[in-house]
Design an enzyme around this catalytic site. Structure first.
Site, mmCIF file in Angstrom:
data_model
loop_
_atom_site.group_PDB
_atom_site.id
_atom_site.type_symbol
_atom_site.label_atom_id
_atom_site.label_comp_id
_atom_site.label_asym_id
_atom_site.label_seq_id
_atom_site.Cartn_x
_atom_site.Cartn_y
_atom_site.Cartn_z
ATOM 1 C CE LYS A 90 123.812 -8.352 -60.414
ATOM 2 N NZ LYS A 90 123.321 -8.819 -61.716
HETATM 3 C C1 LIG Z 1 122.926 -10.359 -61.615
HETATM 4 C C2 LIG Z 1 122.079 -10.592 -62.738
HETATM 5 C C3 LIG Z 1 121.339 -12.020 -62.694
HETATM 6 C C4 LIG Z 1 121.772 -13.150 -61.603
HETATM 7 O O1 LIG Z 1 121.560 -12.937 -60.520
HETATM 8 P P1 LIG Z 1 122.227 -13.701 -59.319
HETATM 9 O O2 LIG Z 1 121.782 -13.248 -57.864
HETATM 10 O O3 LIG Z 1 123.772 -13.404 -59.466
HETATM 11 O O4 LIG Z 1 121.851 -15.178 -59.457
HETATM 12 C C5 LIG Z 1 120.607 -12.035 -63.654
HETATM 13 N N1 LIG Z 1 120.151 -11.158 -64.466
HETATM 14 C C6 LIG Z 1 120.440 -10.013 -64.364
HETATM 15 C C7 LIG Z 1 119.897 -8.985 -65.298
HETATM 16 C C8 LIG Z 1 121.530 -9.613 -63.612
HETATM 17 O O5 LIG Z 1 122.217 -8.274 -63.597
#
Ligand SMILES: *Cc1c(COP(=O)(O)O)cnc(C)c1O
Length: 436
Positions: free
Chosen positions: A107
């Protein structure tokens, strides 16, 4: 380029409007009205390009009509001050490590890019008024957004999190920063935090006084830049001489990450197929199987960033394929795994290869084990560093996990947060006080 709403009940928006608003007024998600295909030349030489060079080209195809290229390059290069290396884990299976950013999770890419694009959008709008970003978090989104937006001019961030329900290390990642980042410790649950944020967005009085926006993957500036690393992964694979069809498996919750990959494919990136790897919250798998989209309340799992019962980017997947499930099925295969399978996978892969997965990446890995066919090479996205899930991972492998310095550093900072009840009136009073 104009951005339309997936609900088709709002006027088209400019890029800067779409970024500042986040969600369209009709509650739909913004989509670019066209997707530019990159020239064959670009793909022929992609193995000679650096991550930053690749990202600048991809960013140009998305946003180049609206932002001068030199400005866009600056934003992109400033975002990517860390790499996303591709690591071979097993025969035909590679891990794309997306956890080398400031909070050790993928993220970070979207949060850093969005912060810089939002600053540009505000500047573009000529409005001197600050934008206030509200984020409700159960842990990881708050830390990525807070760190991504730290020190960005014209933007204030308020993180709301449930008191006593996030780990100490997560809490430290957004309560020790100060500057333009405030943390509210809510006496309640994550749902209460989310409810407070939603109520603020609907409150007429607050919206007159503040320019409020969100920073989750519904924002075009947060989810689209996630396409960069799919191109970079492909380039690395080519560089290591791997031939054959490429399949990418994406641990998915709100489906922002995989949607960015689907955009990449639409831009010409030669990825044969995607795998959406879910935990027990298998709404998408059921949709692929039955053709019926039936959201339901989420259940708690070990891969908790994917505990989502109604994936917000599902509307974008539908829009991308004109609601045609046959085409969706051709491009995306789905699998789901429960906690026991996740734990078994982490232990087994660690023992066999020495590579340590964390719960989300393990779902991606199993997606390849189940979905990969003859002559295909698989890449799974490892979305976080295992040290972020110490209490899960250590008992599974029966040994200690090294904590990276970056994570350790946060522990040294002093926590600054403001305690607040889950009553909207208190939250509103807090916001109003800031404007006095
Ligand atoms: C947010 C997140 C996901 C999921 O990603 P999306 O874009 O919401 O599908 C997977 N793994 C981790 C570690 C995350 O923080």
């Amino acid at each position: 380029m104009k951005y339309y709403s997936t609900n088709h009940n709002s006027a088209n928006a400019t890029l800067s409007d779409a970024i500042i608003k986040g969600l369209a007024p009709d509650k739909g998600l913004y989509m670019p009205e066209k997707i530019n295909v990159l020239p064959e030349r670009f793909f022929a030489d992609i193995d000679k390009l650096s991550f930053q060079e690749i990202a600048c080209r991809v960013a140009g195809a998305f946003f180049g009509e609206d932002i001068p290229q030199n400005e866009l390059d600056r934003i992109t290069i400033d975002t990517l001050n860390f790499d996303a290396p591709l690591i071979k884990v097993a025969e035909n299976i590679y891990s794309l490590e997306l956890f080398h950013g400031p909070t050790l999770a993928f993220k970070d890419f979207g949060a850093r890019f969005m912060a810089r694009m939002l600053a540009w959008s505000i500047h573009q709008s000529g409005d001197k008024e600050h934008v206030t970003v509200l984020v409700a978090t159960s842990g990881d989104t708050g830390s990525a957004v807070a760190n991504g937006f730290l020190g960005i001019d014209g933007v204030d961030v308020i993180v709301l999190y449930p008191k006593g329900k996030v780990s100490e290390i997560q809490e430290k990642q957004f309560t020790t920063l100060g500057r333009n980042i405030a943390a509210l410790e809510v006496d309640g649950t994550f749902d209460d935090c989310q409810h407070l944020v939603k109520s603020a967005f609907m409150d007429v009085e607050l919206n007159k006084k503040f320019k409020l926006t969100s920073a989750n993957s519904i924002n075009v500036a947060r989810f689209l830049p996630q396409a960069f690393y799919y191109f970079h992964a492909y380039a690395q694979l080519r560089r290591s001489g791997v031939e054959g069809d490429v399949v990418v498996s994406v641990p998915s919750g709100n489906f922002g990450n995989i949607t960015a990959g689907l955009f990449g494919k639409r831009m010409g990136l030669p990825i044969k197929r995607f795998i959406a790897a879910n935990n027990r919250n298998d709404i998408f798998l059921q949709y692929i199987r039955t053709g019926v989209y039936a959201p339901r309340p989420s259940v708690a799992t070990m891969a908790n960033a994917m505990d989502v019962g109604d994936p917000s980017n599902f509307a974008r997947v539908l829009a991308l394929y004109d609601n045609d499930i046959a085409r969706i099925r051709a491009d995306i295969e789905a699998f789901a795994y429960d906690d026991a399978q996740i734990a078994e996978c982490i232990a087994r892969v660690y023992k066999a290869t020495g590579y340590l997965l964390e719960p989300h990446g393990a779902c991606g890995y199993m997606g390849l084990e189940n979905g990969l066919r003859k002559n295909e090479t698989g890449i799974f996205l490892e979305t976080a560093h295992p040290a972020k899930f110490l209490d899960r991972v250590e008992p599974i492998i029966g040994s200690k996990v090294m904590i990276p310095d970056k994570l350790q550093k946060f522990m040294e900072g002093g926590k600054q947060s403001i305690e607040i009840s889950s009553d909207f009136a208190d939250f509103k009073a807090f916001l109003n006080d800031r404007k006095r």
